[in-house]
Write a protein that holds these residues in place. Structure first.
Motif, PDB file in Angstrom:
ATOM      1  N   GLN A 109       1.153  -0.993  -0.029  1.00  0.00           N
ATOM      2  CA  GLN A 109      -0.147   0.288   0.109  1.00  0.00           C
ATOM      3  C   GLN A 109       0.546   1.424   0.650  1.00  0.00           C
ATOM      4  OE1 GLN A 109      -2.732   0.329   4.254  1.00  0.00           O
ATOM      5  NE2 GLN A 109      -3.968   1.755   2.169  1.00  0.00           N
ATOM      6  N   ILE A 110       0.252   1.923  -0.905  1.00  0.00           N
ATOM      7  CA  ILE A 110       1.261   3.077  -0.452  1.00  0.00           C
ATOM      8  C   ILE A 110       0.419   4.542   0.044  1.00  0.00           C
ATOM      9  CG2 ILE A 110       1.908   5.093  -2.293  1.00  0.00           C
ATOM     10  CD1 ILE A 110       2.036   3.669  -4.710  1.00  0.00           C
ATOM     11  N   CYS A 111       1.433   4.929   1.079  1.00  0.00           N
ATOM     12  CA  CYS A 111       1.208   5.559   1.993  1.00  0.00           C
ATOM     13  C   CYS A 111       1.476   7.316   2.195  1.00  0.00           C
ATOM     14  CB  CYS A 111       1.269   5.233   3.908  1.00  0.00           C
ATOM     15  SG  CYS A 111       0.770   3.070   3.979  1.00  0.00           S
ATOM     16  N   GLU A 112       1.229   8.083   3.594  1.00  0.00           N
ATOM     17  CA  GLU A 112       0.968   9.324   2.870  1.00  0.00           C
ATOM     18  C   GLU A 112       1.056   9.843   4.426  1.00  0.00           C
ATOM     19  OE1 GLU A 112       1.126  13.809   0.880  1.00  0.00           O
ATOM     20  OE2 GLU A 112       0.210  11.967   0.340  1.00  0.00           O
ATOM     21  N   SER A 113       2.086  10.204   5.318  1.00  0.00           N
ATOM     22  CA  SER A 113       1.933  11.178   6.055  1.00  0.00           C
ATOM     23  C   SER A 113       1.857  12.194   6.308  1.00  0.00           C
ATOM     24  CB  SER A 113       3.396  10.898   7.017  1.00  0.00           C
ATOM     25  OG  SER A 113       3.573  11.950   6.632  1.00  0.00           O
ATOM     26  N   ALA A 114       1.062  12.555   7.518  1.00  0.00           N
ATOM     27  CA  ALA A 114       0.267  13.710   7.459  1.00  0.00           C
ATOM     28  C   ALA A 114       1.678  15.284   6.964  1.00  0.00           C
ATOM     29  CB  ALA A 114      -0.293  14.960   9.040  1.00  0.00           C
ATOM     30  N   ALA A 115       2.980  14.889   6.606  1.00  0.00           N
ATOM     31  CA  ALA A 115       3.690  15.617   6.931  1.00  0.00           C
ATOM     32  C   ALA A 115       4.461  15.330   5.813  1.00  0.00           C
ATOM     33  CB  ALA A 115       5.340  15.263   7.454  1.00  0.00           C
ATOM     34  N   GLY A 116       3.492  15.071   4.982  1.00  0.00           N
ATOM     35  CA  GLY A 116       3.680  13.993   3.441  1.00  0.00           C
ATOM     36  C   GLY A 116       4.922  13.648   3.207  1.00  0.00           C
ATOM     37  N   LEU A 117       5.332  12.987   3.987  1.00  0.00           N
ATOM     38  CA  LEU A 117       6.439  12.017   3.620  1.00  0.00           C
ATOM     39  C   LEU A 117       5.483  10.905   2.973  1.00  0.00           C
ATOM     40  CD1 LEU A 117       8.227  12.280   6.650  1.00  0.00           C
ATOM     41  CD2 LEU A 117       8.227  13.160   4.657  1.00  0.00           C
ATOM     42  N   MET A 118       6.313   9.808   2.051  1.00  0.00           N
ATOM     43  CA  MET A 118       5.515   8.526   1.271  1.00  0.00           C
ATOM     44  C   MET A 118       6.262   7.363   1.680  1.00  0.00           C
ATOM     45  SD  MET A 118       3.545  10.272  -0.470  1.00  0.00           S
ATOM     46  CE  MET A 118       2.670   8.597  -1.744  1.00  0.00           C
ATOM     47  N   SER A 119       5.463   6.958   2.683  1.00  0.00           N
ATOM     48  CA  SER A 119       6.142   4.728   2.962  1.00  0.00           C
ATOM     49  C   SER A 119       4.955   3.975   2.206  1.00  0.00           C
ATOM     50  CB  SER A 119       6.182   4.996   4.020  1.00  0.00           C
ATOM     51  OG  SER A 119       4.781   5.010   4.528  1.00  0.00           O
ATOM     52  N   PHE A 120       5.448   2.630   2.290  1.00  0.00           N
ATOM     53  CA  PHE A 120       5.297   1.332   1.863  1.00  0.00           C
ATOM     54  C   PHE A 120       4.280   0.729   2.873  1.00  0.00           C
ATOM     55  CE2 PHE A 120       7.615   3.239  -1.716  1.00  0.00           C
ATOM     56  CZ  PHE A 120       6.248   3.187  -2.577  1.00  0.00           C
ATOM     57  N   ALA A 121       3.541  -0.068   3.212  1.00  0.00           N
ATOM     58  CA  ALA A 121       2.978  -0.881   3.739  1.00  0.00           C
ATOM     59  C   ALA A 121       2.523  -2.219   3.647  1.00  0.00           C
ATOM     60  CB  ALA A 121       1.683  -0.032   4.808  1.00  0.00           C
ATOM     61  N   PHE A 122       2.744  -3.580   3.459  1.00  0.00           N
ATOM     62  CA  PHE A 122       2.870  -4.665   3.224  1.00  0.00           C
ATOM     63  C   PHE A 122       0.580  -4.662   2.632  1.00  0.00           C
ATOM     64  CE2 PHE A 122       1.884  -9.630   3.419  1.00  0.00           C
ATOM     65  CZ  PHE A 122       2.166  -9.728   2.424  1.00  0.00           C
ATOM     66  N   ALA A 123       0.609  -5.032   1.461  1.00  0.00           N
ATOM     67  CA  ALA A 123      -1.440  -5.391   1.796  1.00  0.00           C
ATOM     68  C   ALA A 123      -1.248  -6.180   1.186  1.00  0.00           C
ATOM     69  CB  ALA A 123      -1.254  -3.612   0.182  1.00  0.00           C
ATOM     70  N   GLY A 124      -0.129  -6.898   0.827  1.00  0.00           N
ATOM     71  CA  GLY A 124      -1.031  -8.411   0.067  1.00  0.00           C
ATOM     72  C   GLY A 124      -0.012  -9.002  -0.720  1.00  0.00           C
ATOM     73  N   ILE A 125      -0.694 -10.279  -1.126  1.00  0.00           N
ATOM     74  CA  ILE A 125       0.054 -11.332  -1.500  1.00  0.00           C
ATOM     75  C   ILE A 125      -1.340 -11.241  -2.996  1.00  0.00           C
ATOM     76  CG2 ILE A 125       1.213 -13.024  -2.472  1.00  0.00           C
ATOM     77  CD1 ILE A 125       1.948 -13.368   0.685  1.00  0.00           C
ATOM     78  N   VAL A 126       0.106 -10.997  -4.179  1.00  0.00           N
ATOM     79  CA  VAL A 126      -0.849 -11.379  -6.021  1.00  0.00           C
ATOM     80  C   VAL A 126      -1.030 -12.818  -6.050  1.00  0.00           C
ATOM     81  CG1 VAL A 126      -1.090 -10.687  -8.418  1.00  0.00           C
ATOM     82  CG2 VAL A 126       0.377  -9.230  -6.291  1.00  0.00           C
ATOM     83  N   TYR A 127      -2.652 -13.239  -6.138  1.00  0.00           N
ATOM     84  CA  TYR A 127      -2.840 -14.752  -6.409  1.00  0.00           C
ATOM     85  C   TYR A 127      -2.969 -14.641  -7.356  1.00  0.00           C
ATOM     86  CZ  TYR A 127      -7.952 -13.816  -5.097  1.00  0.00           C
ATOM     87  OH  TYR A 127      -9.260 -13.570  -4.857  1.00  0.00           O
ATOM     88  N   GLU A 128      -4.611 -13.530  -8.459  1.00  0.00           N
ATOM     89  CA  GLU A 128      -4.450 -14.116  -9.813  1.00  0.00           C
ATOM     90  C   GLU A 128      -4.803 -12.341 -10.166  1.00  0.00           C
ATOM     91  OE1 GLU A 128      -8.781 -15.718 -11.847  1.00  0.00           O
ATOM     92  OE2 GLU A 128      -8.071 -15.714  -9.239  1.00  0.00           O
ATOM     93  N   PHE A 129      -3.938 -12.899 -11.988  1.00  0.00           N
ATOM     94  CA  PHE A 129      -4.327 -12.089 -12.591  1.00  0.00           C
ATOM     95  C   PHE A 129      -5.176 -12.541 -13.875  1.00  0.00           C
ATOM     96  CE2 PHE A 129      -3.649  -8.818 -16.834  1.00  0.00           C
ATOM     97  CZ  PHE A 129      -3.197  -8.090 -15.657  1.00  0.00           C
TER      98      PHE A 129
END
Length: 151
Positions: A109-129
């Protein structure tokens, strides 16, 4: 997803280099659910980019997407509908005609803090396309967390 001790992870990665030898440590805290409209990034090794270079050499070309919105979020999975005409392409290899085969790849997941800093959090695992509809399916990190039995 596999559960390893620090010693087991060190043994597996001893003497290795390059991509693919690192582990992502999933936090034991129960993750938040990803919601419709949230942005995710993902990566994997599509079948169209896998090549046999020699009898003893394989090349697994990688594919990644830096940002795509979640089209439909559910308690245990999420879906991203791709609109290829909106893609910005950059890479050293030609884009594959299909990105099937990336199952097992991570999504963040693309996250943005209140100060505008970008970070990433584990969102899951791809299982199909779904090639026919350009739909990416990802198991939510919370569902994985609950399957593991933490908390």
């Amino acid at each position: 997803m596999i559960q390893l001790t620090n010693e087991q992870a060190a043994e597996i990665t001893r003497g290795s280099f390059g991509i693919g030898e690192a582990f992502y440590l999933m936090d034991e805290a129960r993750p938040e659910l990803i919601e419709d409209g949230d942005g995710i990034a993902f990566a994997g090794f599509p079948g169209d980019l896998r090549r046999v270079q020699a009898i003893n050499e394989l090349n697994f070309g990688s594919y990644s997407c830096g940002a795509t919105p979640v089209t439909s979020a559910h308690d245990d999975y999420l879906v991203c509908q791709f609109e290829r005409e909106e893609w910005i392409r950059q890479g050293y290899e030609a884009e594959p005609a299909a990105i099937g085969g990336i199952s097992g790849g991570p999504a963040f997941q693309i996250c943005e803090s209140a100060a505008g800093l970008m970070s990433f959090a584990f969102a899951g695992i791809v299982y199909e396309f779904s090639e026919g509809f350009d739909l990416l399916y990802v198991t939510q990190a919370r569902a994985i967390h609950d399957l593991i039995g933490w908390g």
